[in-house]
Design a protein around this motif. Structure first.
Motif, PDB file in Angstrom:
ATOM      1  N   LYS A  23     -20.512 -12.068   0.294  1.00 34.63           N
ATOM      2  CA  LYS A  23     -20.767 -11.534  -1.046  1.00 34.63           C
ATOM      3  C   LYS A  23     -21.998 -10.629  -1.035  1.00 34.63           C
TER       4      LYS A  23
ATOM      5  N   ASP B 246     -23.626 -18.321  -5.084  1.00 29.59           N
ATOM      6  CA  ASP B 246     -23.661 -17.174  -5.998  1.00 29.59           C
ATOM      7  C   ASP B 246     -25.062 -16.761  -6.436  1.00 29.59           C
TER       8      ASP B 246
ATOM      9  N   GLY C 124     -25.670  -9.197  -2.284  1.00 31.78           N
ATOM     10  CA  GLY C 124     -26.903  -9.831  -2.719  1.00 31.78           C
ATOM     11  C   GLY C 124     -28.063  -8.866  -2.571  1.00 31.78           C
TER      12      GLY C 124
ATOM     13  N   THR D  31     -27.739 -14.179  -6.758  1.00 33.23           N
ATOM     14  CA  THR D  31     -27.687 -12.709  -6.711  1.00 33.23           C
ATOM     15  C   THR D  31     -28.937 -12.113  -6.083  1.00 33.23           C
ATOM     16  N   HIS D  32     -30.082 -12.787  -6.275  1.00 33.30           N
ATOM     17  CA  HIS D  32     -31.361 -12.247  -5.788  1.00 33.30           C
ATOM     18  C   HIS D  32     -32.211 -13.326  -5.127  1.00 33.30           C
TER      19      HIS D  32
ATOM     20  N   THR E  24     -28.955 -15.451  -0.339  1.00 26.98           N
ATOM     21  CA  THR E  24     -28.122 -14.568  -1.150  1.00 26.98           C
ATOM     22  C   THR E  24     -27.165 -13.820  -0.226  1.00 26.98           C
TER      23      THR E  24
END
Length: 411
Positions: free
Chosen positions: A334, A306, A336, A308-309, A329
């Motif tokens: 997911k 998880d 990113g 994000t960046h 990411t």
């Protein structure tokens, strides 16, 4: 439950369903059958494609609870990766009657000897410590049927290949060898083929995962990179960022400047102690700190969910390293964001790398407390390496929640 797992033991099927997975990833679909058939394998699959389960599930499925000795060895180049593999194995052997042990360098030897007295059926460890315990006749490997060597390229780079060869040499010749890595170069493949017997080679790409990742850049003078990073962190809701710096020598300087601005962060450097590394990693995974400053060496083999960046505070050496960092990411489909903090002179490298990857590069600005992304002209490269520009219309997109809500009202 996917059909490929129907013949696996009930405890694996239960753990799979409990995890919420609905289908196998590409590497899992392609690698499971040959491993179940006990074939030697060379597996190349990028970070974030589910390769740990691709080799762990078939290995664990063949464990015999009636044999009170090690039957599977998982070898990894770093303590952190070994512990991640061990956690996965524990999760997928829950309520099975099977047990395992982690044997890693730098840990208390007596505690590991106590674990071995309980006769674990699978072992996860670093090559040097496993070799040491075998040579001291503390770890019996005559019942080992499968050996998995994860991050095989890093095994060679770190000089652990000799230890791995001695571990393999201590087992019976009919055991299965599985070599796994995110990237397998010729040297790694040649080494794997030397040890394996007619290995099946499986290589997959990461197209589906990368399509969910936005690649951006922010231009400034080098001295202003810290301030741009601070603004990015401040104005991005729920950020969980891994920030890459090329040299650990500058880590304390950058960390001090950010902490002075009240940014919560952790530092993961190659010279961190085991206790320091574990605390920082746990705090980052659990969301206690939103930012992790690190180097490439310090994060080898780590799988942190998880994120994000990914922020390239300092640019990597080449496109391969850019891809490897960026792959942390947007995992398993997911979304990113990758942010390259660049000077004007560095921008051309990022443009070239993203063009070769065939991904769109976008400019990121900070306007009135909001992060704004602006698409730029995309530059591609033909087969001979010459630039050929493709015009792309400019558009601005705010990633702040407040701005998205106002956009919806206007529409």
């Amino acid at each position: 439950m996917t059909k490929s797992l129907h013949n696996f033991p009930d405890f694996i099927q239960t753990a799979w369903n409990k995890s919420g997975f609905t289908s196998l990833t590409d590497i899992q679909e392609r690698a499971l059958p040959d491993q179940v058939d006990n074939k030697d394998m060379i597996i190349e699959s990028p970070t974030g494609t589910g390769k740990t389960l691709a080799y762990a599930l078939p290995a664990l499925s063949k464990l015999n609870p009636g044999i009170k000795n090690a039957q599977v060895l998982f070898l990894a180049p770093t303590r952190e990766l070994a512990m991640q593999i061990y956690e996965v194995c524990q999760k997928f052997t829950e309520n099975s009657g099977l047990s395992g042990a982690s044997l890693i360098g730098g840990a208390n030897m007596q505690r590991q000897l106590d674990k071995l007295k309980k006769k674990p059926q699978y072992i996860v460890g670093t090559p040097g410590r496993v070799k040491e315990l075998i040579q001291n006749k503390k770890l019996k490997v005559h019942d080992v049927k499968t050996i998995v060597i994860d991050e095989a390229d890093h095994i060679i780079e770190a000089g652990f290949n000799g230890d791995v060869e001695q571990v393999i040499g201590a087992t019976l010749k009919d055991r299965q060898l599985v070599f796994v890595s995110a990237t397998i170069n010729k040297k790694t493949e040649d080494w794997s083929r030397k040890l394996a017997v007619d290995p099946v080679v499986v290589k997959v790409q990461k197209e589906a995962v990368e399509s969910q990742v936005t690649h951006t850049f922010m231009v400034s003078d080098y001295r202003d990179k810290v301030d741009n990073l601070r603004k990015l962190i401040r104005h991005t809701p729920d950020i969980k960022a891994m920030v890459f710096i090329n040299s650990s020598m500058k880590m304390d300087e950058f960390a001090s400047k950010l902490e002075y601005k009240k940014i919560k962060l952790g530092v993961l450097a190659g010279n961190s102690t085991k206790q320091e590394r574990q605390k920082v990693l746990n705090d980052f995974k659990n969301g206690k700190i939103p930012v992790l400053l690190t180097t490439d060496v310090a994060t080898r083999g780590l799988d942190i969910p998880d994120i994000t960046h990914v922020v390239h505070f300092e640019l990597p050496e080449d496109v391969k390293q850019y891809v490897h960092r960026s792959g942390r990411t947007g995992r398993m489909g997911k979304e990113g964001t990758v942010v390259s903090l660049v000077t004007k002179a560095e921008l051309s490298s990022v443009k070239k790398w993203t063009a070769k990857m065939n991904v769109t590069l976008q400019k990121q600005n900070l306007e009135k407390g909001q992060v704004v992304i602006e698409e730029i002209n995309k530059t591609s490269y033909n087969e001979r390496g010459f630039k050929q520009d493709t015009k792309v219309s400019q558009q601005k997109t705010s990633v702040s929640k407040k701005n998205r809500e106002s956009d919806n009202k206007r529409s």
